[in-house]
Design an enzyme around this catalytic site. Structure first.
Site, short mmCIF file in Angstrom:
data_model
loop_
_atom_site.label_atom_id
_atom_site.label_comp_id
_atom_site.label_asym_id
_atom_site.label_seq_id
_atom_site.Cartn_x
_atom_site.Cartn_y
_atom_site.Cartn_z
N PRO A 117 -62.43 -20.72 50.15
CA PRO A 117 -63.21 -19.48 50.11
C PRO A 117 -63.88 -19.31 48.76
O PRO A 117 -63.56 -20.02 47.79
CB PRO A 117 -62.14 -18.41 50.33
CG PRO A 117 -60.92 -18.98 49.68
CD PRO A 117 -61.00 -20.47 49.91
N HIS A 127 -57.55 -23.20 48.49
CA HIS A 127 -56.81 -22.07 49.03
C HIS A 127 -55.30 -22.30 49.21
O HIS A 127 -54.55 -21.34 49.43
CB HIS A 127 -57.42 -21.73 50.39
CG HIS A 127 -57.26 -20.33 50.82
ND1 HIS A 127 -56.40 -19.44 50.21
CD2 HIS A 127 -57.84 -19.63 51.84
CE1 HIS A 127 -56.47 -18.28 50.82
NE2 HIS A 127 -57.33 -18.37 51.81
N SER A 162 -50.23 -10.50 55.47
CA SER A 162 -49.38 -10.94 54.38
C SER A 162 -47.91 -10.67 54.69
O SER A 162 -47.56 -9.59 55.18
CB SER A 162 -49.77 -10.22 53.09
OG SER A 162 -48.82 -10.45 52.07
N SER A 187 -60.95 -11.70 58.24
CA SER A 187 -60.13 -11.31 57.11
C SER A 187 -60.73 -10.10 56.42
O SER A 187 -61.93 -10.04 56.17
CB SER A 187 -60.05 -12.45 56.09
OG SER A 187 -59.36 -12.03 54.94
N GLN A 188 -59.85 -9.15 56.11
CA GLN A 188 -60.26 -8.04 55.26
C GLN A 188 -59.93 -8.40 53.82
O GLN A 188 -58.79 -8.69 53.49
CB GLN A 188 -59.52 -6.75 55.63
CG GLN A 188 -59.89 -5.61 54.71
CD GLN A 188 -59.06 -4.35 54.92
OE1 GLN A 188 -59.45 -3.29 54.46
NE2 GLN A 188 -57.93 -4.45 55.58
N TYR A 220 -52.98 -26.28 55.75
CA TYR A 220 -53.81 -26.88 54.71
C TYR A 220 -53.62 -28.39 54.55
O TYR A 220 -54.54 -29.16 54.74
CB TYR A 220 -53.55 -26.19 53.36
CG TYR A 220 -53.98 -24.76 53.34
CD1 TYR A 220 -55.33 -24.41 53.39
CD2 TYR A 220 -53.04 -23.73 53.32
CE1 TYR A 220 -55.73 -23.09 53.40
CE2 TYR A 220 -53.44 -22.40 53.33
CZ TYR A 220 -54.78 -22.08 53.37
OH TYR A 220 -55.18 -20.78 53.39
#
Length: 655
Positions: free
Chosen positions: A103, A328, A444, A544-545, A90
């Site tokens: 997002p 984010h 994660s 991404s889920q 980032y």
């Protein structure tokens, strides 16, 4: 050593501890790296890369030295990868935040009858935000626990405590994530954006917290003030939509004036931003609502009615288009989902409290933030508006609901829905491009102290074998051979997921080795300048889920100019996909990708139905004891620490 996760405001420690993020064995990561790229590059390029990797990993070589230093860093810090990852992912990035980084979560379409109705919704939403924030400040949020094979493992909660007290400050070369003290009196206000103007809504007046009716009254005043064209200020929010270096330069110009410094300070310390949008004039569908969340439609619509540096920015449109836009860097998708689902349930389950009995009397007029501009600043605003408009025109988005079946069908096949969908995405990309590419799926690592994410490299050799079975080799293979390849692909995806969520992924490890070499002021090792490594970190397919239990969905943009961003939300009877790309690339088209995805999902269903004996879940997960590929050595991860949880753990925030 285990680390206490957090303390309550009174200093009482919580009753659980979290381990540190482990440093994977060097040889294991190098072997996994070679396995992950061998089938994605030409043979000659692979041979060159293999030689470079072997030299890096030889006994007594550069890799062992850097590994030793990384282990020492791990011994002396709570989380060896956190700062490296945050900066690389980032803070060092120079692209504009809209589309490229931030997002959005798109709420259900609201049926407002008029502006007053939308303001009631906004006041109720703000009330919910304050209630959630109080839970954060008092540390009364329930601790998240992992799901899956080892259900019950506590997860790190620190990301929740950065939802409202952080701010991304632009820098000329690197941004700074500013973290305000939780519960600070400096954070007793929110910023309301209306008609590209910014207003201060104090949440505490005369030492009393505003009630919902008070908040509505203040919002009505703000709308009236915003309509006064004589006092209208320049659309400074446009500057936050620009590239990070451009915005940092513009901010340096702004703060030369004390009025601008004061306005910026108020914004940078606010709790959140609430954007009251005018009707967009667009036909309101899933795709158009997602676009308005991501970039506001540009300066000609709502693009200037934003402040993109603030992590939590709630949008309430008069036409019922509502959602959240997030900066984010402080938190991941699962935290955003938890917060927004709480708010949606609060909105529907908690009646609006508009009684005036306990309201604050004689509410002060909300303050309008003022800006002093010069011809130079006006020029900067014009340039920012132009760049935002180009970004708006370039974004190709398609939000699509696949309604043939949902995750329940996949689960009946004894398959992981996430792994199944990832394989389907590989099939779709191969159909469109005739090859697989480096793919990102976030995993994660919140089971560790201050854990954020690592990467699941979904373009596995097994996925390639399956997609070829469904395309190039379709006529020459039997259905039983095809279903076996599907199972092999799902097993490989499962294994990589387990490795990533238990701290054995390769991306964070390689990043740490690279950054340690820079800290030692060494010449950057060839493994990190090799064209294969550079290309492998260009994630043409970024996935991404982000599953939800209420009616809303997440979306984000591609991370490279010739790539796709694909966010998916598996539901019981359907699968929701939000696919983005750029019109400027001749290699991508979101609609074409969606069609290929639909076709592949139907073919995969038909293939599963033809299989008379679906593989049992136990058989499917026997490969947990193995690493990628048949006959390879087990990963150096303690068995008791392994877990797969695709709904809770394999969440991405886009980049």
């Amino acid at each position: 050593m285990p680390i206490p996760e957090r303390e309550t405001p009174k200093g009482r420690r919580e009753s659980y501890v979290l381990p540190k993020v482990p440093v994977p064995p060097l040889k294991q990561s190098l072997d996994m790296y070679l396995s992950s790229i061998k089938h994605l590059v030409k043979e000659e390029q692979y041979r060159k890369t293999k030689s470079i990797v072997e030299k890096f990993g030889e006994p007594g070589g550069t890799g062992e030295l850097l590994q030793k230093k990384l282990v020492e860093k791990s011994d002396n810090t709570y989380n060896w990868v956190y700062d490296y990852w945050l900066e690389d992912m980032y803070l060092n990035q120079r692209l504009a935040l809209p589309v490229n980084s931030n997002p959005a979560m798109v709420f259900p379409k609201q049926n407002f009858t008029d502006r007053k109705d939308s303001l009631r919704f906004a006041a109720h939403l703000i009330t919910g935000v304050l209630e959630y924030k109080e839970r954060i400040d008092t540390r009364t949020l329930p601790v998240d626990f992992s799901r899956g094979q080892l259900a019950g493992t506590p997860l790190c909660m620190k990301q929740y405590y950065r939802l409202f007290n952080t701010y991304r400050l632009p820098g000329l070369k690197r941004d700074t994530l500013v973290i305000h003290k939780t519960g600070s009196t400096e954070q007793e206000h929110i910023i309301v954006a209306c008609k590209n103007q910014f207003f201060v809504l104090d949440l505490v007046v005369k030492e009393k917290k505003l009630k919902e009716m008070d908040i509505l009254t203040q919002l009505e005043k703000i709308v009236k003030m915003a309509e006064n064209t004589e006092e209208r200020q320049p659309p400074i929010g446009l500057l936050t939509s620009d590239g990070r270096t451009e915005w940092a330069q513009a901010r340096d110009v702004l703060i030369k004036d004390s009025v601008n410094r004061e306005s910026l300070a108020v914004i940078e310390k606010c709790l959140c931003v609430v954007c009251l949008d005018d009707p967009s004039g667009m036909e309101v569908g899933d795709t158009s609502r997602a676009l308005l969340m991501l970039h506001g439609g540009g300066h000609e619509k709502m693009g200037a009615n934003r402040w993109y540096d603030k992590p939590m920015q709630f949008v309430v449109g008069e036409d019922g288009v509502c959602g959240t836009v997030c900066e984010h860097s402080p938190f991941e998708g699962i935290v955003l989902v938890a917060c927004t689902e709480y708010l949606m349930k609060f909105m529907t389950g908690s009646p609006s409290k508009m009684g005036r009995a306990t309201s604050v009397s004689e509410l002060p007029t909300p303050g309008r933030l003022l800006w002093e501009t010069t011809p130079h600043i006006q020029g900067l605003l014009k340039a920012s508006a132009g760049r935002l408009q180009r970004l708006v025109r370039d974004l190709d988005m398609d939000v699509h609901k696949f309604q043939v079946y949902g995750k329940e069908f996949i689960k009946k096949q004894k398959m992981s829905p996430d792994a199944y969908i990832q394989v389907a995405l590989q099939l779709a990309f191969y159909r469109c491009n005739g090859r697989l590419v480096s793919t990102y799926e976030s995993a994660s690592i919140r089971r560790f102290h201050e854990g954020r994410v690592d990467n699941i490299r979904s373009a596995t050799p097994e996925a390639l074998a399956f997609v070829k079975a469904m395309t190039d080799e379709k006529a020459s293979l039997s259905d039983s051979e095809k279903i076996q390849r599907l199972w092999d692909a799902i097993k490989a995806q499962t294994n990589y997921t387990i490795a990533a969520i238990t701290g054995m992924g390769i991306d964070n490890h390689l990043l740490g080795l690279r950054e340690i070499s820079r800290e030692l002021q060494m010449e950057v090792p060839e493994i990190f300048t090799d064209e294969t490594y550079v290309a492998s970190n260009q994630f043409i397919l970024s996935t991404s889920q982000v599953p939800t239990t209420v009616e809303m969905f997440c979306c984000y943009g591609p991370v490279v100019p010739n790539g796709y961003g694909c966010c998916y939300n598996p539901q019981s009877d359907h699968l929701l996909f939000s696919v983005t790309s750029f019109h400027g690339s001749t290699e991508t088209c979101s609609a074409v990708f969606i069609r290929a995805l639909d076709e592949g999902l139907v073919e995969m269903r038909d293939l599963c139905k033809k299989s008379n004996k679906p593989q049992s879940n136990a058989a499917a997960l026997k490969t947990v004891e193995k690493s990628q590929g048949a006959g390879s050595k087990p990963l150096s991860t303690p068995r008791e620490n392994r877990e797969i949880s695709h709904t809770e753990e394999a969440l991405r925030c886009p980049y």
